[in-house]
Design an enzyme around this catalytic site. Structure first.
Site, short mmCIF file in Angstrom:
data_model
loop_
_atom_site.label_atom_id
_atom_site.label_comp_id
_atom_site.label_asym_id
_atom_site.label_seq_id
_atom_site.Cartn_x
_atom_site.Cartn_y
_atom_site.Cartn_z
N CYS A 126 53.88 -19.29 -9.12
CA CYS A 126 54.77 -18.20 -9.51
C CYS A 126 55.68 -18.68 -10.63
O CYS A 126 56.18 -19.81 -10.59
CB CYS A 126 55.62 -17.76 -8.32
SG CYS A 126 56.72 -16.38 -8.69
N CYS A 130 62.22 -19.57 -8.22
CA CYS A 130 63.36 -19.62 -7.29
C CYS A 130 63.46 -21.04 -6.71
O CYS A 130 62.46 -21.58 -6.21
CB CYS A 130 63.19 -18.61 -6.17
SG CYS A 130 62.94 -16.92 -6.80
N1 SAH Z 1 57.63 -13.15 -5.13
C1 SAH Z 1 57.90 -12.14 -4.18
C2 SAH Z 1 56.99 -12.20 -2.96
C3 SAH Z 1 56.65 -13.55 -2.42
S1 SAH Z 1 58.00 -14.45 -1.72
C4 SAH Z 1 59.36 -12.17 -3.76
O1 SAH Z 1 60.06 -13.12 -4.09
O2 SAH Z 1 59.78 -11.20 -3.11
C5 SAH Z 1 58.26 -13.57 -0.18
C6 SAH Z 1 59.63 -13.75 0.43
O3 SAH Z 1 59.80 -15.07 0.97
C7 SAH Z 1 60.76 -13.55 -0.56
O4 SAH Z 1 61.77 -12.75 0.01
C8 SAH Z 1 61.22 -14.97 -0.77
O5 SAH Z 1 62.51 -15.03 -1.29
C9 SAH Z 1 61.07 -15.56 0.60
N2 SAH Z 1 61.13 -17.04 0.64
C10 SAH Z 1 60.71 -17.90 -0.32
N3 SAH Z 1 60.94 -19.17 0.06
C11 SAH Z 1 61.52 -19.12 1.28
C12 SAH Z 1 62.02 -20.12 2.16
N4 SAH Z 1 61.95 -21.40 1.87
N5 SAH Z 1 62.56 -19.69 3.33
C13 SAH Z 1 62.62 -18.37 3.64
N6 SAH Z 1 62.16 -17.39 2.83
C14 SAH Z 1 61.63 -17.75 1.65
FE1 SF4 Z 2 58.19 -16.48 -6.88
FE2 SF4 Z 2 60.76 -16.53 -6.15
FE3 SF4 Z 2 58.98 -15.03 -4.76
FE4 SF4 Z 2 58.91 -17.74 -4.66
S1 SF4 Z 2 60.54 -16.38 -3.92
S2 SF4 Z 2 57.17 -16.40 -4.88
S3 SF4 Z 2 59.50 -18.27 -6.78
S4 SF4 Z 2 59.62 -14.77 -6.89
#
Ligand code: SAH
Ligand code: SF4
Length: 380
Positions: A126, A130
């Site tokens: 991705c 984040c």
């Molecule tokens: N890219 C999209 C969908 C995939 S991530 C998005 O960010 O919405 C799906 C969800 O998992 C998102 O809400 C993301 O912020 C969350 N997520 C990512 N890493 C995480 C973590 N380490 N602990 C809890 N939730 C997490």
């Molecule tokens: Fe991509 Fe952020 Fe979703 Fe992770 S949480 S998949 S980095 S958009």
């Protein structure tokens, strides 16, 4: 639809257009009803290749095999956790990219029936980056094709022990499981292919999953959210908000620099107003970062007055993470501020911690790594 990642490779049957398949059969002097026979066959849990489609002539099976890939996924490695209630598959694609999907079962409680959710990936990696997300830390690999997205679901549908195939009939709508685009990748950065995959998943001659059982989760790609209103109005929308203040959100969800909170909330409201559907606001709770009660008040202001629902998710720390999840009492206190203000709010459990299978936590790391609490269930 033949949008292939690898030049010259055969299309996967899962994404080959039904009319195109009928035309392909016609050119070989085969009757049109064979298209339905083939599509029905490839969904059967007891079938693992064209050779198994015993109601088709052998020559046709061989020709199918030479023309199409039975699955766009070359191999699956499956791990399970939570006493078998959670299973993660690492899917190896034809070019060696790895993506993951997760099956989560929620046993029946009281009068309710068992629920199953399948969490799938839309991209290998991705680009949003984040810092708390394993996928974001790994960077961007490539877009997945519609077939590669559909085949993740088909993998679980075909696995006999999942029993998902048992509730399926060609031509019928399926409502016995939910699909969430919360695996690897930002679905609205791959919107054309993701939307096509939703249409394929929806097709009653294929999996027939009702749009209301599908959720797209986005970090806040506003143009993609607006396209959903017009193109997928019955699909659920989840917004990964994670912060109620722009400086903090830009740190946690860097795409916020392009589409800040106000723009993202406005797009969520447009979706809710135009579709009449409730939008989820996802909020990962990070200890000492975004979990103060002042921020809870700000979140109230963002979520109030429209069809929203806040989901609080304790952070599932990634390996080497400098952050940890908020302690349970802070999550509860934060929830109480929202609930007292009349905001619909729930605390979501994070599943599959020991196999790094929490949704959004996905990053393929099978190679050379022990997963002590995980039991491999299939390596196909
Ligand atoms: N890219 C999209 C969908 C995939 S991530 C998005 O960010 O919405 C799906 C969800 O998992 C998102 O809400 C993301 O912020 C969350 N997520 C990512 N890493 C995480 C973590 N380490 N602990 C809890 N939730 C997490
Ligand atoms: Fe991509 Fe952020 Fe979703 Fe992770 S949480 S998949 S980095 S958009």
């Amino acid at each position: 639809m033949t949008d292939l990642p690898i030049a010259g490779s055969r299309p996967a049957i899962s994404e080959f257009d039904r009319e195109a398949l009928a035309a392909w059969l016609d050119a070989r002097g085969e009757p049109a009803y064979r298209a339905e026979q083939i599509l029905t066959g490839v969904h059967r849990p007891d079938v693992s290749g064209f050779a198994d489609l015993s109601d088709l002539p052998v020559a046709l099976r061989e020709e199918l095999d030479a023309t199409f890939r039975f699955s766009s996924i070359a191999a699956n490695h499956v791990l399970e956790a939570d006493s078998g209630l959670t299973a993660k598959a690492v899917h190896e694609l034809a070019d060696g990219q790895r993506v993951e999907s997760v099956l989560m079962r929620y046993p029946a409680r009281g009068a309710g029936s068992e629920r199953t959710t399948i969490c799938i990936s839309s991209q290998a990696g991705c680009a949003v980056g984040c810092p708390f997300c394993a996928t974001g830390q790994a960077g961007f690999g490539r877009q997945l094709t519609p077939g590669e997205i559909v085949d993740q679901v088909l993998h679980w549908h075909r696995a006999p022990w999942s029993a998902l195939g048992a509730g399926w009939r060609p031509g019928a709508r399926t409502g016995h499981y939910n699909i969430v685009f919360m695996g690897m990748g930002e679905p609205l950065n791959n919107a054309d292919r993701v939307f096509e995959s939703v249409r394929l998943l929806n097709d009653p001659m294929r999996l027939g999953v009702g749009a209301r059982h599908i959720t797209v989760s986005t970090s806040g790609v506003v143009p993609g959210m607006d396209r959903m209103v017009d193109e997928l109005p019955q699909v659920n929308l989840a917004i990964s908000l994670h912060a109620a203040e722009d400086t903090l959100r830009t740190e946690l969800v860097p795409i916020n620099a392009k589409w800040p909170i106000a723009a993202v909330i406005d797009a969520g409201r447009r979706f809710a107003d135009r579709t009449g559907r409730r939008v989820s606001l996802e909020y990962v709770m990070i200890d000492g970062m975004n979990d103060t009660l002042v921020l809870a008040d700000r979140l109230v202001a963002l979520a109030a007055g429209w069809r929203s629902h806040v989901n609080l998710i304790p952070l599932n720390p990634t390996p080497g993470s400098r952050w940890s999840g908020s302690p349970p009492e802070r999550v509860t206190a934060f929830r109480d501020v929202l609930a007292t203000a009349g905001i619909a709010v729930t605390i979501r459990d994070t599943r599959g911690r020991e196999i790094e299978a929490a949704c959004g936590q996905l990053h393929a790391q099978l190679a050379g790594r022990e997963l002590p609490n995980a039991r491999p269930v299939t390596v196909a």
